[in-house]
Design a protein around this motif. Structure first.
Motif, short mmCIF file in Angstrom:
data_model
loop_
_atom_site.label_atom_id
_atom_site.label_comp_id
_atom_site.label_asym_id
_atom_site.label_seq_id
_atom_site.Cartn_x
_atom_site.Cartn_y
_atom_site.Cartn_z
N MET A 109 -10.75 9.00 5.45
CA MET A 109 -10.64 7.67 4.85
C MET A 109 -9.28 7.07 5.15
O MET A 109 -8.25 7.72 4.97
N ILE A 110 -9.27 5.84 5.61
CA ILE A 110 -8.03 5.13 5.90
C ILE A 110 -7.79 4.11 4.80
O ILE A 110 -8.58 3.17 4.63
N ALA A 111 -6.74 4.29 4.03
CA ALA A 111 -6.43 3.36 2.95
C ALA A 111 -5.14 2.63 3.27
O ALA A 111 -4.24 3.18 3.91
N ILE A 112 -5.03 1.39 2.83
CA ILE A 112 -3.81 0.63 2.99
C ILE A 112 -3.36 0.12 1.63
O ILE A 112 -4.15 0.06 0.68
N GLU A 113 -2.10 -0.22 1.54
CA GLU A 113 -1.61 -0.89 0.33
C GLU A 113 -1.61 -2.38 0.62
O GLU A 113 -0.83 -2.87 1.42
N PRO A 114 -2.54 -3.12 0.02
CA PRO A 114 -2.67 -4.55 0.36
C PRO A 114 -1.44 -5.35 -0.08
O PRO A 114 -0.93 -5.17 -1.18
N PHE A 137 -13.73 -6.75 5.51
CA PHE A 137 -13.94 -6.49 4.09
C PHE A 137 -13.25 -5.18 3.71
O PHE A 137 -13.44 -4.16 4.38
N PHE A 138 -12.49 -5.23 2.62
CA PHE A 138 -11.80 -4.05 2.12
C PHE A 138 -12.22 -3.81 0.67
O PHE A 138 -12.19 -4.72 -0.15
N VAL A 139 -12.62 -2.58 0.38
CA VAL A 139 -12.99 -2.20 -0.98
C VAL A 139 -11.72 -1.81 -1.73
O VAL A 139 -10.92 -1.00 -1.26
N ILE A 140 -11.53 -2.41 -2.90
CA ILE A 140 -10.35 -2.12 -3.71
C ILE A 140 -10.68 -0.88 -4.54
O ILE A 140 -11.46 -0.93 -5.49
N THR A 141 -10.08 0.24 -4.15
CA THR A 141 -10.40 1.53 -4.78
C THR A 141 -9.32 2.00 -5.75
O THR A 141 -9.47 3.04 -6.37
N VAL A 175 -9.54 0.01 1.04
CA VAL A 175 -10.15 0.84 2.08
C VAL A 175 -11.15 -0.01 2.85
O VAL A 175 -11.95 -0.74 2.24
N PRO A 176 -11.12 0.03 4.18
CA PRO A 176 -12.12 -0.71 4.96
C PRO A 176 -13.53 -0.39 4.49
O PRO A 176 -13.85 0.76 4.17
N LEU A 177 -14.37 -1.41 4.45
CA LEU A 177 -15.71 -1.27 3.90
C LEU A 177 -16.46 -0.07 4.48
O LEU A 177 -17.05 0.71 3.73
N GLU A 178 -16.46 0.08 5.79
CA GLU A 178 -17.24 1.14 6.40
C GLU A 178 -16.70 2.52 6.07
O GLU A 178 -17.42 3.52 6.21
N GLU A 179 -15.45 2.60 5.62
CA GLU A 179 -14.87 3.88 5.21
C GLU A 179 -15.13 4.17 3.73
O GLU A 179 -14.86 5.28 3.26
N ALA A 180 -15.64 3.17 3.01
CA ALA A 180 -15.78 3.32 1.55
C ALA A 180 -17.19 3.07 1.06
O ALA A 180 -17.40 2.83 -0.13
N ARG A 181 -18.16 3.17 1.95
CA ARG A 181 -19.55 2.92 1.54
C ARG A 181 -19.99 3.85 0.41
O ARG A 181 -20.77 3.47 -0.45
N ASP A 182 -19.48 5.08 0.41
CA ASP A 182 -19.89 6.04 -0.60
C ASP A 182 -19.18 5.82 -1.94
O ASP A 182 -19.44 6.55 -2.90
#
Length: 207
Positions: A1-6, A73-77, A83-90
C-alpha cells in the motif's frame, strides 16, 4: 500500500456548479453536502468554503470515478493519510471520504462521501436505522443543482456543533425549517446524539 500525507493547503475546490457540470451524465443520485448544501438551500453564499463535499451511494461510487477520468481518487484512511483508490479497495467499507486530485495542477478539487445505501434508499452512516429515499433526500436549486435536505446536513454537522461555522449554519437554517423537517431532525438527533444542545431550540419557538 502506498500512502501519502495530503497537503491540505493545496485545496482549490470546485464550486457546486462546476461539479454539477462534470457529473451531469452520471445517473446515480448524488448531492452537494456540508456547508455548501446549506447555502444552496438558503439561496445565497453566506461564507467562504474551504472545500466542496458531495455525497454518493457507496454501491455506485465507480460511476463517479468513471465520470472523472482525468483525475485521481484517494481514499482518506487516517487524519494524515491518503491512499490511491486502487490500493485501498479493500478498505472502502471502513472509511467514507475520498478526495479528488487534479494531476495537471497538483490541487485537490472535491471531497466525495461514500454513503451506505440499499438500492434507491440512503442509509445514515451514523445510525443505519435512519433511512430516506434518495428521491426525498435530494433537493435541487432552480438551476437543477442537487443538494442534501438541510435537516440531514445538520444531522451530520451536529457532531461538531462547537465549530462556529456549524452553529451559524444551524442558526441560519432553523427559521426556515418546516415543522415536519424539525421533527425529523429532532428525532434523528435524539437517536444519534442524545441530549444534544440543539434539541431545546428545535423544541422551542425559534422561527
Amino acid at each position: 500500500m502506498i500512502a501519502i500525507e495530503p497537503d491540505v493547503w493545496k485545496w482549490d475546490a470546485w464550486r457546486p456548479e462546476e461539479a454539477g457540470r462534470l457529473l451531469q451524465d452520471v445517473d446515480a443520485p448524488w448531492y452537494v453536502a456540508g456547508g455548501w448544501a446549506i447555502d444552496l438551500f438558503l439561496g445565497e453564499q453566506r461564507r467562504e468554503h474551504e472545500d466542496l463535499e458531495i455525497a454518493v451511494p457507496s454501491s455506485r461510487f465507480d460511476e463517479f470515478v468513471g465520470a472523472l477520468p482525468d483525475f485521481e481518487f484517494f481514499v482518506i484512511t487516517g487524519p494524515r493519510e491518503a491512499v490511491p483508490l486502487e490500493e485501498a479497495r479493500d478498505r472502502l467499507e471502513q472509511t467514507h471520504q475520498t478526495w479528488v486530485h487534479e494531476p495537471a495542477t497538483g490541487l485537490w478539487r472535491l471531497d466525495v462521501f461514500r454513503e451506505p445505501n440499499e438500492g434507491d434508499t440512503w442509509i445514515c452512516r451514523r445510525s443505519p436505522s435512519i433511512r430516506m429515499p434518495y428521491q426525498r433526500l435530494v433537493e435541487r436549486t432552480g438551476d437543477g443543482l442537487p443538494y442534501g435536505r438541510p435537516e440531514v446536513v445538520l444531522l451530520y454537522k451536529a457532531k461538531h456543533s462547537g465549530q462556529p461555522k456549524n452553529q451559524a449554519d444551524f442558526a441560519a437554517v432553523l427559521p426556515q425549517l418546516e415543522p415536519e423537517r424539525r421533527r425529523w431532525l429532532r428525532d434523528a438527533l435524539e437517536l444519534v446524539h442524545p441530549g444534544h444542545g440543539w434539541l431545546a431550540r428545535l423544541d422551542g419557538g425559534d422561527r
